[in-house]
Design an enzyme around this catalytic site. Structure first.
Site, PDB file in Angstrom:
ATOM      1  N   ASP A 269     -11.402   3.597  14.216  1.00  0.00           N
ATOM      2  CA  ASP A 269     -11.655   3.683  12.453  1.00  0.00           C
ATOM      3  C   ASP A 269     -12.908   3.967  11.747  1.00  0.00           C
ATOM      4  O   ASP A 269     -12.755   4.635  12.762  1.00  0.00           O
ATOM      5  CB  ASP A 269     -11.131   1.416  12.494  1.00  0.00           C
TER       6      ASP A 269
HETATM    7  C1  BGC Z   1      -9.197   0.712   7.609  1.00  0.00           C
HETATM    8  C2  BGC Z   1      -7.967   1.716   8.215  1.00  0.00           C
HETATM    9  C3  BGC Z   1      -7.468   2.873   7.652  1.00  0.00           C
HETATM   10  C4  BGC Z   1      -9.342   3.800   7.259  1.00  0.00           C
HETATM   11  C5  BGC Z   1      -8.801   4.914   6.625  1.00  0.00           C
HETATM   12  C6  BGC Z   1     -10.269   1.843   7.268  1.00  0.00           C
HETATM   13  O1  BGC Z   1     -11.279   1.082   7.098  1.00  0.00           O
HETATM   14  O2  BGC Z   1      -9.662   0.292   9.009  1.00  0.00           O
HETATM   15  O3  BGC Z   1      -6.897   0.768   8.711  1.00  0.00           O
HETATM   16  O4  BGC Z   1      -7.022   3.173   7.982  1.00  0.00           O
HETATM   17  O5  BGC Z   1     -10.038   2.422   6.213  1.00  0.00           O
HETATM   18  O6  BGC Z   1      -9.056   4.508   5.228  1.00  0.00           O
END
Ligand code: BGC
Length: 714
Positions: A269
């Protein structure tokens, strides 16, 4: 070695260590002055993937539209000017729609209609792939029992079976049979694992989950995504009982790869790798990179820790070239499967967006849950309607959070759709613009008041948790005012989460939960209000009475004492000061027509465990009659209860459902088959077991059904 493996080895053998590390590095789209140096990075083979958004909480911020020309240019540099010529994988958070916005995933789940969900994701992938997107970070499969958690909108609610059904539909819809198809994009099952259990519903918070609970509640949806062929998985920010998932070999390799058989790549993440230091298990970036890579995390999202640290880690002998090579192999394999080497560029193709809008409307309509109806709905088209409340003219919030590319101006309002259908007069009062007294005046002059209420999209999503899950105080005041006129009051709630209903639902004659239902939700609501569509959505989460009852979920084990609050057994004793039963239970939803259930029949009373293992099944059926005045769809739900097992099993667990259209007056038999895969559970070590003994099989309209038979596993 198959042909893909050969291709992988061939590419890998020509890469320098730096180029290999570049494949494990994902950075976000550069803007302004960053562009030139970014292009240089691409030329140097440092960019394996691009996150096509900007910022740590992309779902909350306005994002620039996708510039296909720009991405094609970056791709050209990668393919033609970098030494390795490996194409870049472009990923964007296309969570529940691209140009056409479908209901938020929690609402899609309320449709209990996997075919429509699959179709939605097929439409979404067609639109997204036409905008350079190869890969989306969806489906979010984090089971959650906490409506305070803002990210509840992205998930499927409290049930592992529903989550598994959704997972399969979304992965199939996005990837199709062949993700190399130009109209398809890669799916990413996220966030592995346990993120939905964030303590107190506070985002990014710690979780405490036993292996037994993980295996039976949190893992099944991921297992289903893996079986459906999902090519990527995103690791979760949270720790589970003190172990950050980002650095956990146990979760990312032992469970995900070895037990579930996942053979794609894992992406972190956003910034999660460098955050291992804040989580207190790594001292510096080098430690973070070492821990995450060795745990089985292949691609590092945004923080460049792999890019900056892995080379030295290899040189100093802390990380082996083999470990790097294995991660690169997994990334390359997915790039090959996506067909990137044959088709690196985006060429726009024609598609019929009006068809996508129709699909969005159908799914929005099936997601709407009729929570209450004293006979006021459907309305007669000649009725004089007063539309009141902050959502009468609302567009943006109807689309929900995590929506980067839909357009508010293309989203009709409730006022527009009701006005288009009504043959009476329609007056509207925007609840945020006028004093309450003037709204009251309008209410007196109409036959029925339709209150359009809810929560803003900005009250939901990532890092948008709420301590209290209710409507805003001014909306509650408005409900009371409307009630005091003595007129019929219909409520339409546009929410990202099921709100606590005590003190709210009692004031309505009819109540629809329309969610943040996407581009076409207002049209779907107008059809339902006038009876052109018969509502059929069901709650994928329990509707609680008050926020203090969280967590409250249906698939609980039985108490040793004579209290099972959810099921009403001495519920008055669960709290001295409030009633601890759900306001509306899991699976609940009304229709305009009436379905009457007959007795449950089963073709046999018992099966030997060995026969079950060999594939023998119980065939269960029930006759259902549509006794009402409308054709309508009924979601027939089958739950089981394993009465005696080596571990306590839930009082009810959903194991199957069928959504069936019944013509007015029609009786039909609905059949189910349940076998080995439905009748067991997972032990803490992950082993699946079916034990001998009696199983109660319930069939009904929701989880409170007591219509049952008992079968025996000998
Ligand atoms: C989120 C993810 C997301 C990623 C990219 C993160 O902060 O938890 O679910 O896909 O950002 O935007």
């Amino acid at each position: 070695m198959n042909s893909i493996e050969k291709q992988v080895e061939e590419i890998l053998s020509k890469l320098s260590l730096k180029e290999k590390i570049g494949q494990l590095n994902q950075q976000e789209t550069p803007v302004g002055e960053e562009v030139e140096s970014f292009k240089e990075q691409v030329r140097n083979g440092e960019i394996g993937s691009i996150l096509m958004s900007v910022g740590a909480t992309a779902g909350n911020d306005a994002q620039g539209a996708v510039n296909v020309k720009f991405y094609n240019e970056l791709q050209r540099i990668a393919v033609e000017e970098s030494r390795s010529g490996i194409p870049i994988l472009f990923g964007r958070d296309v969570i529940h729609g691209h140009r056409t916005v479908f209901p938020i995933p929690l609402a899609m789940t309320a449709s209990f209609n996997e075919e429509l969900i699959e179709k939605a994701y097929e439409d979404i992938s067609r639109e997204a792939s036409n905008d350079s997107i190869h890969w989306t970070f969806t489906p979010m499969l984090d089971l959650s029992r906490d409506p305070r958690w803002g990210r509840i909108i992205e998930g499927t609610g409290e049930d592992p079976y529903l989550g598994s059904v959704f997972a399969k539909a979304a992965v199939k819809g996005l990837q199709g049979d062949n993700p190399a198809d130009k109209d398809r994009i890669l799916a990413c099952a996220k966030h592995f694992l346990g993120y939905g259990a964030s303590e107190g519903g506070r985002d990014y918070n710690r979780t405490e989950i036993s292996d037994y609970t993980l295996n039976n509640y949190y893992i099944p949806a991921f297992k289903s995504a893996v079986s459906a062929g999902v090519k990527t998985v995103m690791s979760a920010f949270n720790d589970i009982s003190g172990q950050p998932v980002t650095s956990s070999k146990y979760y990312l390799t032992d469970i995900l790869r070895d037990r579930l058989g996942f053979d794609g790549f894992v992406v972190s993440d956003y910034d999660a790798v460098c955050q291992l230091a804040r989580q207190g298990v790594a001292e510096n970036d080098a430690d973070c990179a070492e821990l995450a890579l060795k745990a089985g995390l292949d691609m590092d999202m945004h923080d460049k820790v792999y890019l900056n640290e892995l080379e030295n880690l290899v040189k100093s002998g802390r990380v082996s070239t083999d470990t790097i090579d294995n991660a690169v192999r997994r990334v390359l394999k997915v790039k090959i499967l996506k067909g990137l080497f044959e088709n690196p560029y985006c060429e726009r193709r024609e598609y019929d967006i009006s068809k996508h809008r129709e699909d969005a409307k159908e799914l929005a309509a099936e997601s709407v849950v009729l929570l209450k109806n004293n006979g006021v709905l459907p309305l007669d088209k000649s009725a004089n309607v007063g539309l009141v409340g902050p959502f009468v003219h609302e567009r943006r919030s109807l689309m929900g959070s995590w929506m980067l590319d839909g357009k508010a101006e293309e989203t009709p309002t409730v006022y527009e759709t009701i006005k288009a259908k009504s043959e009476g007069s329609v007056v509207s009062v925007n609840g945020t613009g006028l004093s309450w007294d003037s709204s009251l005046k309008w209410m007196y002059n109409t036959d029925v008041t339709v209150l359009c209420l809810g929560e803003s999209w900005t009250a939901t999503g990532e890092f948008r948790s709420q301590a209290e899950v209710s409507l805003a105080p001014d909306q509650i005041k408005l409900i009371e005012k409307a009630r005091s006129t003595g007129k019929k009051v219909v409520g339409v709630l546009f929410c990202g989460r099921p709100v606590a209903m005590q003190g709210i639902a009692e004031n309505f004659d009819a109540l629809l939960l329309a969610w943040h239902g996407g581009s076409e939700v207002a049209s779907a609501v107008a059809d339902i209000i006038y009876g052109d569509t018969v509502p059929c959505g069901r709650m994928p989460m329990t509707v609680i009475r008050e926020s203090t009852h969280i967590p409250m979920y249906y698939n609980v084990t039985s108490s040793g004492r004579p209290v099972n609050c959810y099921y009403g057994e001495n519920a008055g004793e669960c709290y001295i000061d409030s009633l601890a039963t759900p306001y509306y239970p899991f699976g609940f939803g009304l229709s305009y027509t009436e379905f009457n259930y007959g007795d449950i029949k089963c073709d046999k009373k018992e099966i030997a465990l060995n026969e079950l293992k060999e594939g023998k099944k119980f065939k269960i059926s029930i006759d259902i009659k549509n006794d009402g005045e409308f054709d309508g769809k009924e979601t027939v739900q089958l739950y089981i209860h394993d009465k005696l097992a080596s571990f306590m099993r839930p009082i009810k667990e959903l194991k199957a459902f069928k959504k069936v259209l019944f013509k007015k007056g029609e009786t039909a038999t609905v059949d189910f088959e349940i076998g080995f895969d439905d009748l067991g559970f997972y032990l803490p070590n992950g082993e699946y077991t079916v034990e001998k003994g009696e199983i109660e099989v319930f069939i009904g309209k929701d989880c409170l059904t007591d219509r049952k038979i008992t079968v025996l596993i000998k």
